[in-house]
Design a protein around this motif. Sequence first.
Motif, PDB file in Angstrom:
ATOM      1  N   ALA A   1     -13.589   5.434  -0.145  1.00 26.22           N
ATOM      2  CA  ALA A   1     -12.034   6.078   0.814  1.00 26.22           C
ATOM      3  C   ALA A   1     -11.186   4.935   0.122  1.00 26.22           C
ATOM      4  N   GLY A   2     -11.508   3.217   0.143  1.00 33.00           N
ATOM      5  CA  GLY A   2      -9.980   2.765  -0.056  1.00 33.00           C
ATOM      6  C   GLY A   2      -9.576   3.063  -2.445  1.00 33.00           C
ATOM      7  N   SER A   3     -10.768   3.156  -2.627  1.00 34.17           N
ATOM      8  CA  SER A   3     -10.810   3.478  -4.127  1.00 34.17           C
ATOM      9  C   SER A   3      -9.948   4.515  -4.122  1.00 34.17           C
ATOM     10  N   MET A   4      -9.889   5.512  -3.633  1.00 32.71           N
ATOM     11  CA  MET A   4      -8.762   6.739  -3.189  1.00 32.71           C
ATOM     12  C   MET A   4      -7.486   6.953  -2.878  1.00 32.71           C
ATOM     13  N   LEU A   5      -7.481   5.963  -2.199  1.00 35.99           N
ATOM     14  CA  LEU A   5      -5.786   5.336  -1.605  1.00 35.99           C
ATOM     15  C   LEU A   5      -5.498   4.411  -2.711  1.00 35.99           C
ATOM     16  N   ASP A   6      -5.798   4.179  -3.393  1.00 33.55           N
ATOM     17  CA  ASP A   6      -5.249   2.850  -4.973  1.00 33.55           C
ATOM     18  C   ASP A   6      -5.292   4.085  -5.857  1.00 33.55           C
ATOM     19  N   MET A   7      -5.932   5.013  -6.201  1.00 36.91           N
ATOM     20  CA  MET A   7      -4.938   6.359  -6.994  1.00 36.91           C
ATOM     21  C   MET A   7      -4.116   6.827  -6.586  1.00 36.91           C
ATOM     22  N   ALA A   8      -4.170   6.912  -5.533  1.00 39.16           N
ATOM     23  CA  ALA A   8      -3.313   8.126  -4.589  1.00 39.16           C
ATOM     24  C   ALA A   8      -1.567   7.592  -4.521  1.00 39.16           C
ATOM     25  N   MET A   9      -1.273   5.921  -4.445  1.00 39.01           N
ATOM     26  CA  MET A   9      -0.122   5.678  -4.341  1.00 39.01           C
ATOM     27  C   MET A   9       0.571   4.853  -5.697  1.00 39.01           C
ATOM     28  N   ASP A  10      -0.438   5.664  -6.288  1.00 37.77           N
ATOM     29  CA  ASP A  10       0.339   5.062  -7.852  1.00 37.77           C
ATOM     30  C   ASP A  10       0.861   6.196  -8.392  1.00 37.77           C
ATOM     31  N   LEU A  11       1.631   7.273  -7.347  1.00 38.40           N
ATOM     32  CA  LEU A  11       2.394   8.323  -7.898  1.00 38.40           C
ATOM     33  C   LEU A  11       3.136   8.407  -7.825  1.00 38.40           C
TER      34      LEU A  11
ATOM     35  N   GLN B   1       0.576   8.534   1.255  1.00 41.47           N
ATOM     36  CA  GLN B   1       0.003   7.836   0.542  1.00 41.47           C
ATOM     37  C   GLN B   1       0.733   6.644  -0.380  1.00 41.47           C
ATOM     38  N   THR B   2       1.860   6.330   1.621  1.00 44.23           N
ATOM     39  CA  THR B   2       2.560   5.494   0.941  1.00 44.23           C
ATOM     40  C   THR B   2       1.896   4.184   2.235  1.00 44.23           C
ATOM     41  N   GLU B   3       2.233   2.649   1.498  1.00 43.65           N
ATOM     42  CA  GLU B   3       1.857   1.531   2.892  1.00 43.65           C
ATOM     43  C   GLU B   3       1.787   1.737   3.555  1.00 43.65           C
ATOM     44  N   GLU B   4       2.941   1.989   4.435  1.00 44.60           N
ATOM     45  CA  GLU B   4       3.560   2.043   5.638  1.00 44.60           C
ATOM     46  C   GLU B   4       2.338   2.396   6.525  1.00 44.60           C
ATOM     47  N   TYR B   5       1.788   4.455   6.116  1.00 39.69           N
ATOM     48  CA  TYR B   5       1.371   4.885   6.544  1.00 39.69           C
ATOM     49  C   TYR B   5      -0.195   4.642   6.394  1.00 39.69           C
ATOM     50  N   VAL B   6      -0.686   3.949   5.327  1.00 36.88           N
ATOM     51  CA  VAL B   6      -2.062   3.582   5.198  1.00 36.88           C
ATOM     52  C   VAL B   6      -2.156   2.473   5.744  1.00 36.88           C
ATOM     53  N   LEU B   7      -1.440   1.490   6.625  1.00 38.57           N
ATOM     54  CA  LEU B   7      -1.335   0.351   7.142  1.00 38.57           C
ATOM     55  C   LEU B   7      -1.554   0.758   8.567  1.00 38.57           C
ATOM     56  N   TYR B   8      -0.741   1.167   8.714  1.00 39.34           N
ATOM     57  CA  TYR B   8      -0.836   1.771  10.099  1.00 39.34           C
ATOM     58  C   TYR B   8      -2.087   2.477  10.793  1.00 39.34           C
ATOM     59  N   HIS B   9      -1.957   3.338   9.434  1.00 42.17           N
ATOM     60  CA  HIS B   9      -3.405   4.486  10.124  1.00 42.17           C
ATOM     61  C   HIS B   9      -5.238   4.635   9.594  1.00 42.17           C
ATOM     62  N   THR B  10      -5.440   3.117   8.120  1.00 45.07           N
ATOM     63  CA  THR B  10      -6.756   3.309   7.760  1.00 45.07           C
ATOM     64  C   THR B  10      -6.829   2.527   7.641  1.00 45.07           C
ATOM     65  N   GLU B  11      -6.523   1.212   8.742  1.00 44.70           N
ATOM     66  CA  GLU B  11      -7.325   0.126   8.677  1.00 44.70           C
ATOM     67  C   GLU B  11      -8.355   0.473   9.565  1.00 44.70           C
ATOM     68  N   SER B  12     -10.047   0.268   9.458  1.00 44.05           N
ATOM     69  CA  SER B  12     -11.151   0.693   9.686  1.00 44.05           C
ATOM     70  C   SER B  12     -11.045   0.901  11.631  1.00 44.05           C
TER      71      SER B  12
ATOM     72  N   GLY C   1       0.304  -0.190  20.587  1.00 44.90           N
ATOM     73  CA  GLY C   1      -0.660  -1.648  20.358  1.00 44.90           C
ATOM     74  C   GLY C   1      -1.190  -1.649  18.874  1.00 44.90           C
ATOM     75  N   ARG C   2      -1.541  -0.031  19.004  1.00 46.84           N
ATOM     76  CA  ARG C   2      -2.172   0.304  17.228  1.00 46.84           C
ATOM     77  C   ARG C   2      -0.722   0.303  16.562  1.00 46.84           C
ATOM     78  N   GLU C   3       0.323   0.854  16.804  1.00 41.19           N
ATOM     79  CA  GLU C   3       1.574   0.641  15.574  1.00 41.19           C
ATOM     80  C   GLU C   3       2.758  -0.631  15.993  1.00 41.19           C
ATOM     81  N   LYS C   4       2.314  -1.392  16.428  1.00 41.62           N
ATOM     82  CA  LYS C   4       2.779  -2.460  16.456  1.00 41.62           C
ATOM     83  C   LYS C   4       3.876  -2.777  17.278  1.00 41.62           C
ATOM     84  N   ARG C   5       4.772  -1.272  18.176  1.00 47.11           N
ATOM     85  CA  ARG C   5       5.776  -1.256  18.193  1.00 47.11           C
ATOM     86  C   ARG C   5       6.033  -1.914  19.841  1.00 47.11           C
ATOM     87  N   ILE C   6       7.109  -2.110  20.551  1.00 45.97           N
ATOM     88  CA  ILE C   6       7.478  -1.911  21.903  1.00 45.97           C
ATOM     89  C   ILE C   6       9.414  -1.938  22.145  1.00 45.97           C
TER      90      ILE C   6
END
Lengths: 144, 274
Positions: free
Chosen positions: A74-84, A91-102, B169-174
């Motif tokens: 999964a991480g390798s796919m993200l690495d590729m997608a986020m270089d576009l 595919q942005t850092e913001e989306y990935v950090l919000y939603h794909t942390e396991s 919590g998941r999105e760290k927004r208050i």
Amino acid sequence: MRGYGPVHPTVNEIRLSHADLIVKHPVTGADIHLGPIRMSQGEVVSTFSEKQMANKLNLGFCATFGWNEIKVIAGSMLDMAMDLPEPHASQTEEYVLYHTESVESSGFCIHYKLPHYVTFNSTVDNLRRVAQNPPKQTSTHETT
Amino acid sequence: MKCPSPAVGERGGLQVTLTLTGQEDRIKVFDQGADESVNAANLRRFIARMTGCSTTTDTTQATILQSRHRIPEEMLRDDQILVLQVPDPEPLRSVEFDTSRAQEMHAFKDYGLMWLKLYEQLVRYGSFIQGASYPVMVHKRYVMSPSPIPRWDTPKLNQSAHLTILCAGREKRIYAIPPWTDVEPLEFSDRFFHVEDHSEWVCRLSGVRHKFMNEIPLADGTSGFELSDTGYLSKALKSGSDPAQSAGACYFDADGHFHQPGFLKFEEGDARKE
């Protein structure tokens, strides 16, 4: 929750290994071997986008602590997608950090087990109202 | 490795409640209106053990109320704090994928896409089809998600005496709604926001009407109805079908009228219009 990019890569190599953990001694400054630590590394390749790079394979890479085959893929796919050059929002850092942390994403899936009957009730109320008062056909739907 | 406490829906609310609660507090925790649900009971026990506070199921007795997606039927006072758990804090997400861009839209009060979405619902379905989480305009400036409370609860936030704190919590927004703030559901000047229509539904346990009900499927294919707010239900059961004897004043009175006359509007010819 917000959708996914259309990526289907081919796994090139998955490496599960032990790596030596070496730290600098705070007083003497000497390197000290603390022991081995589990590592995973993954490489995937994909043509990725038929429009942009159809004749090329691109490489995605990911490494994690622990032996996590799915995570490094999964991480390798993200690495590729986020270089576009102009990535989709998923595919942005913001989306990935919000939603794909396991832990986060597994927690999000677990939350579906909580009761949702009030929310559902609210949705059903709308469905019934639309069924009782269907929207009038507009003139654009009429044939002449 | 598994996190000992998975990041499920109530984490944001829990963080806020644990921050606010002291030994003198009396907390009420409810999920979908029910104090007894497994989730609510576990959280209540956990908060009490961590903070030394006392607990209650009575809305009028609580100093802090943590809720998963309901606001009580009884009116909250200025000495109470409502904590709402939020799964998705971004009301613009359905029209703008990128959270950074959505924040710019908030900054510029650029809500055209939101109004367009509502207009499209009218064109396609003849009415607004947003269920819970109905978007609201706060202080005539910011569009906000009120968390997935049913539309029945949305007007209760307008000019309310209590402080409301919402946390994802998941999105760290208050975020918070100060007391006595305008909170208006998005609607047009000729097509209006409507709460769920439970006007014909009678609670089969208490005989109460004109409150938010759970619809319970029965074996014969029909539905039974029960009050969703179990704290209010227990008061109604104590005093027959006239909960006014033991319960505090409610946002919707015994005839279903909202306590702020004129705030909820109806189109010409709507049967619900008084």
